[in-house]
Scaffold this motif. Structure first.
Motif, PDB file in Angstrom:
ATOM      1  N   SER A  70      16.142   0.670  59.958  1.00 20.98           N
ATOM      2  CA  SER A  70      16.347   0.381  61.375  1.00 20.98           C
ATOM      3  C   SER A  70      17.443  -0.661  61.612  1.00 20.98           C
ATOM      4  O   SER A  70      17.455  -1.713  60.968  1.00 20.98           O
ATOM      5  CB  SER A  70      15.040  -0.126  61.995  1.00 20.98           C
ATOM      6  N   PRO A  71      18.321  -0.398  62.578  1.00 26.33           N
ATOM      7  CA  PRO A  71      19.291  -1.423  62.987  1.00 26.33           C
ATOM      8  C   PRO A  71      18.799  -2.291  64.139  1.00 26.33           C
ATOM      9  O   PRO A  71      19.511  -3.204  64.559  1.00 26.33           O
ATOM     10  CB  PRO A  71      20.486  -0.573  63.449  1.00 26.33           C
ATOM     11  N   GLU A  72      17.593  -1.996  64.674  1.00 26.48           N
ATOM     12  CA  GLU A  72      17.160  -2.650  65.922  1.00 26.48           C
ATOM     13  C   GLU A  72      16.009  -3.626  65.711  1.00 26.48           C
ATOM     14  O   GLU A  72      14.886  -3.214  65.415  1.00 26.48           O
ATOM     15  CB  GLU A  72      16.738  -1.604  66.960  1.00 26.48           C
ATOM     16  N   PRO A  73      16.246  -4.930  65.903  1.00 27.21           N
ATOM     17  CA  PRO A  73      15.119  -5.874  65.915  1.00 27.21           C
ATOM     18  C   PRO A  73      14.202  -5.583  67.095  1.00 27.21           C
ATOM     19  O   PRO A  73      14.656  -5.086  68.134  1.00 27.21           O
ATOM     20  CB  PRO A  73      15.782  -7.247  66.081  1.00 27.21           C
ATOM     21  N   PHE A  74      12.909  -5.891  66.926  1.00 27.24           N
ATOM     22  CA  PHE A  74      11.995  -5.837  68.062  1.00 27.24           C
ATOM     23  C   PHE A  74      11.884  -7.241  68.636  1.00 27.24           C
ATOM     24  O   PHE A  74      12.526  -7.561  69.634  1.00 27.24           O
ATOM     25  CB  PHE A  74      10.638  -5.285  67.660  1.00 27.24           C
ATOM     26  N   VAL A 219      12.066  -2.239  65.357  1.00 25.30           N
ATOM     27  CA  VAL A 219      11.609  -0.981  65.930  1.00 25.30           C
ATOM     28  C   VAL A 219      11.836   0.123  64.901  1.00 25.30           C
ATOM     29  O   VAL A 219      12.899   0.207  64.282  1.00 25.30           O
ATOM     30  CB  VAL A 219      12.370  -0.653  67.227  1.00 25.30           C
ATOM     31  N   SER A 220      10.852   0.978  64.704  1.00 22.67           N
ATOM     32  CA  SER A 220      10.929   2.026  63.675  1.00 22.67           C
ATOM     33  C   SER A 220      11.759   3.203  64.162  1.00 22.67           C
ATOM     34  O   SER A 220      11.252   4.260  64.543  1.00 22.67           O
ATOM     35  CB  SER A 220       9.517   2.500  63.296  1.00 22.67           C
ATOM     36  N   ILE A 221      13.084   3.010  64.148  1.00 24.23           N
ATOM     37  CA  ILE A 221      14.019   4.099  64.428  1.00 24.23           C
ATOM     38  C   ILE A 221      14.863   4.323  63.183  1.00 24.23           C
ATOM     39  O   ILE A 221      14.783   3.558  62.230  1.00 24.23           O
ATOM     40  CB  ILE A 221      14.898   3.810  65.653  1.00 24.23           C
ATOM     41  N   ARG A 222      15.692   5.377  63.191  1.00 24.88           N
ATOM     42  CA  ARG A 222      16.396   5.857  61.996  1.00 24.88           C
ATOM     43  C   ARG A 222      15.341   6.133  60.933  1.00 24.88           C
ATOM     44  O   ARG A 222      15.170   5.381  59.980  1.00 24.88           O
ATOM     45  CB  ARG A 222      17.452   4.864  61.518  1.00 24.88           C
ATOM     46  N   PHE A 223      14.653   7.242  61.066  1.00 21.99           N
ATOM     47  CA  PHE A 223      13.336   7.440  60.461  1.00 21.99           C
ATOM     48  C   PHE A 223      13.214   8.834  59.864  1.00 21.99           C
ATOM     49  O   PHE A 223      13.478   9.829  60.540  1.00 21.99           O
ATOM     50  CB  PHE A 223      12.296   7.249  61.579  1.00 21.99           C
ATOM     51  N   MET A 224      12.839   8.897  58.589  1.00 23.45           N
ATOM     52  CA  MET A 224      12.546  10.174  57.931  1.00 23.45           C
ATOM     53  C   MET A 224      11.094  10.190  57.484  1.00 23.45           C
ATOM     54  O   MET A 224      10.561   9.169  57.048  1.00 23.45           O
ATOM     55  CB  MET A 224      13.467  10.394  56.727  1.00 23.45           C
ATOM     56  N   GLU A 225      10.490  11.370  57.586  1.00 22.64           N
ATOM     57  CA  GLU A 225       9.070  11.517  57.289  1.00 22.64           C
ATOM     58  C   GLU A 225       8.877  12.727  56.383  1.00 22.64           C
ATOM     59  O   GLU A 225       9.592  13.724  56.498  1.00 22.64           O
ATOM     60  CB  GLU A 225       8.320  11.707  58.604  1.00 22.64           C
TER      61      GLU A 225
END
Length: 262
Positions: A70-74, A219-225
């Motif tokens: 993730s590049p985004e801090p919460f 924040v849990s973005i840029r995410f593979m499952e």
């Protein structure tokens, strides 16, 4: 694209009715790779990384392994100062032309204004003296396809002296993250549940580290499952009444990348 078009039509219906004025629509894209989740975690370069599985799965919770870069801090907390950094706005390249577009596009500006206002209100539920310290600053993000640009803002406030003993309560008041839901938050979440044809799971949740003094979270973005059917990449973007389906679809696709630097 047909699945996305159906979800977009549902979202637009809610926007036109006034149920929401900004909604983050997400999709899952099947991917094929010879890399494992652990490989992806090891080689990705990002401010925040998380790995769950397959040998670190949490029993009974979605039953999937996942990796996040993730590049985004919460929120971060230093001393009593709490800050949040909502990320709204993506340019598909790092050219001067792309930067000018991101700085001046009316739809992108409105997205930022909406989420900054939402997150300022959210922080005011747990902190005093809340103010916008930086508005719409642009940062490059490295991907395997080259650099892209992301637009963020910084909002800060002051927590009470006893915040450490109330950390769980504070985080729950701020969740779900406004940048990956929309506004107004409650009605928008209902519209998301109706429009999306996937289960978000850990995607768009938060993760972080608390050492007893300070907090870092993302924040849990840029995410593979990964599950028994294979791997999927989850991505999305903000939709307003000004959005065009084809452009939003291209943005969601542009966010399907891994941030390798080789």
């Amino acid at each position: 694209m047909s699945r996305y078009a159906a979800s977009f039509a549902s979202v637009r219906n809610h926007l036109m009715r006034g149920d929401s004025y900004l909604l983050n629509l997400c999709v899952s894209t099947p991917v094929e790779t010879n890399l494992t989740l652990r490989h992806l975690f090891r080689f990705a370069r990002a401010p925040y990384r998380m790995l769950l599985g397959p040998d670190a799965r949490i029993s009974g919770v979605h039953g999937r392994g996942c990796v996040c870069f993730s590049p985004e801090p919460f929120v971060t907390v230093r001393g009593r100062s709490i800050s949040t950094f909502p990320m709204k706005g993506t340019a598909p390249s790092a050219t001067q032309e792309a930067r000018r577009w991101l700085e001046t596009d009316e739809k992108e500006n409105r997205e930022s204004a909406t989420i900054v206002d939402l997150m300022r209100n959210d922080l005011s539920m747990v902190a005093t003296g809340v103010k916008v310290k930086r508005y719409r600053y642009i940062s490059p993000v490295e991907t395997s396809k080259g650099s892209i640009l992301q637009c963020s803002s910084e909002i800060s406030g002051l927590l009470p002296e006893n915040w450490r003993s109330r950390l769980g309560e504070i985080l729950l008041k701020l969740l779900p993250a406004g940048s990956v839901t929309g506004a107004p938050k409650e009605a928008t979440c209902r519209a998301i549940a109706e429009a999306e044809d996937m289960e978000r799971g850990f995607y768009t949740g938060i993760f972080g580290f608390f050492n007893g003094r300070d907090l870092d979270s993302a924040v849990s973005i840029r995410f593979m499952e990964e599950d028994e059917r294979g791997m999927v990449y989850k991505s999305g973007g903000g939709i307003t009444v000004m959005s065009r389906m084809e452009e939003e679809y291209r943005e969601a696709v542009a966010k399907v990348y891994v941030p390798f630097d080789f």
